[in-house]
Design a protein around this motif. Structure first.
Motif, PDB file in Angstrom:
ATOM      1  N   ASP A  25     -31.908 -54.286 -10.206  1.00 39.84           N
ATOM      2  CA  ASP A  25     -33.321 -54.539 -10.509  1.00 39.84           C
ATOM      3  C   ASP A  25     -33.511 -55.069 -11.925  1.00 39.84           C
ATOM      4  OD1 ASP A  25     -32.650 -51.513 -10.441  1.00 39.84           O
ATOM      5  OD2 ASP A  25     -34.247 -51.604 -11.917  1.00 39.84           O
ATOM      6  N   VAL A 185     -40.593 -55.350  -5.988  1.00 40.46           N
ATOM      7  CA  VAL A 185     -39.175 -55.503  -5.664  1.00 40.46           C
ATOM      8  C   VAL A 185     -38.769 -54.469  -4.615  1.00 40.46           C
ATOM      9  CG1 VAL A 185     -36.832 -55.528  -6.587  1.00 40.46           C
ATOM     10  CG2 VAL A 185     -38.748 -56.347  -8.004  1.00 40.46           C
ATOM     11  N   THR A 187     -35.669 -53.039  -1.920  1.00 36.71           N
ATOM     12  CA  THR A 187     -34.214 -52.992  -1.785  1.00 36.71           C
ATOM     13  C   THR A 187     -33.733 -53.923  -0.676  1.00 36.71           C
ATOM     14  OG1 THR A 187     -34.496 -51.039  -0.374  1.00 36.71           O
ATOM     15  CG2 THR A 187     -33.927 -50.663  -2.703  1.00 36.71           C
ATOM     16  N   ARG A 195     -39.383 -51.089  -7.477  1.00 41.08           N
ATOM     17  CA  ARG A 195     -39.839 -51.449  -8.820  1.00 41.08           C
ATOM     18  C   ARG A 195     -40.997 -52.441  -8.757  1.00 41.08           C
ATOM     19  NH1 ARG A 195     -36.982 -47.801  -9.524  1.00 41.08           N
ATOM     20  NH2 ARG A 195     -35.138 -47.608 -10.874  1.00 41.08           N
ATOM     21  N   ILE A 215     -34.257 -57.919  -2.177  1.00 42.50           N
ATOM     22  CA  ILE A 215     -32.901 -58.105  -2.684  1.00 42.50           C
ATOM     23  C   ILE A 215     -31.921 -58.392  -1.542  1.00 42.50           C
ATOM     24  CG2 ILE A 215     -30.970 -56.979  -3.873  1.00 42.50           C
ATOM     25  CD1 ILE A 215     -33.119 -55.395  -5.469  1.00 42.50           C
TER      26      ILE A 215
END
Length: 238
Positions: A25, A185, A187, A195, A215
């Motif tokens: 992150d 954000v 995962t 985040r 991500i």
């Protein structure tokens, strides 16, 4: 065993002395911050120096970095010295409060992955606590510094968990700093938001522009095209 360093395309981050290691992150944060045209940048709580190095790669700015932890200071100093941008990177081994007393210049960009988890329990690791909790650096300290040392058109960038991000946004209004953008954000697709990357400016009064960033794909293994594009200049894998 975790490596003592993290190798990027143009620089290496040694991390054996620092409590908080390079994490995904933070890499997203460093690659996301807009620094084109910035002349002066301040990294608040630099740790290993990761964020300063990432923005140095994408700018021609003079970059100051503040760090209070002695082990992290040594680590950042070493990482700056071996980087291609050593002449533009200046470490200030002190707290933000002490740095503010030295009459620093105005900055076009302030960025910080500050201590967080306001209400979570302390870990037994004192160094990690300093890096993850608000005992040494308060949100109010960041806001007070921004009020005095952020240029009129400058931007303040924060990386925080969602709950702490909401607290900071509420406090920022009293400092005439307004949330202009939020990058949420996740995962992976279908996972939780871990985040918020927040962008603050003076004078903005409308609703923030909110975007989602993933991500990894749903398989939890494959990086998304979105992630690969953002980190292409940095990660050896792309």
């Amino acid at each position: 065993m975790r490596n003592s360093y993290f190798q990027f395309k143009q620089f290496r981050v040694e991390q054996d002395k620092c409590a908080m290691k390079v994490c995904t992150d933070s890499c997203v944060f460093g690659a996301y911050v807009a620094v084109a045209g910035a002349q002066r940048i301040l990294d608040i709580g630099t740790g290993t120096g990761l964020l300063s190095l990432m923005v140095a790669q994408r700018s021609h700015a003079s970059i100051d970095a503040v760090e209070i932890n002695k082990e992290a200071q040594q680590q950042a100093h070493e990482n700056f010295a071996i980087s291609p941008w050593a002449k533009r990177l200046q470490l200030h081994p002190m707290s933000l409060q002490e740095f503010a007393k030295q009459a620093p210049p105005a900055y076009d960009v302030l960025l910080s992955n500050p201590p967080f988890f306001l209400s979570s329990l302390k870990s037994p690791d004192a160094a990690r606590n300093t890096a993850r909790h608000t005992g040494e650096l308060l949100f109010e300290d960041i806001l007070a510094f921004a009020q005095q040392h952020l240029t009129a058109q400058g931007k303040l960038y924060l990386l925080l968990p969602p709950a702490e991000a909401a607290v900071f946004a509420s406090l920022a209004k009293a400092s005439d700093l307004y949330l202009a953008e939020v990058l949420q954000v996740f995962t992976y697709h279908g996972g939780k938001c871990i985040r918020h990357i927040q962008t603050y400016t003076f004078g903005h009064r409308g609703a923030p522009d909110v975007k989602d960033f993933y991500i990894r794909e749903e398989d939890k293994t494959t990086y998304t095209a979105q992630f690969a594009e953002l980190l292409r200049e940095y990660y050896l894998a792309f």
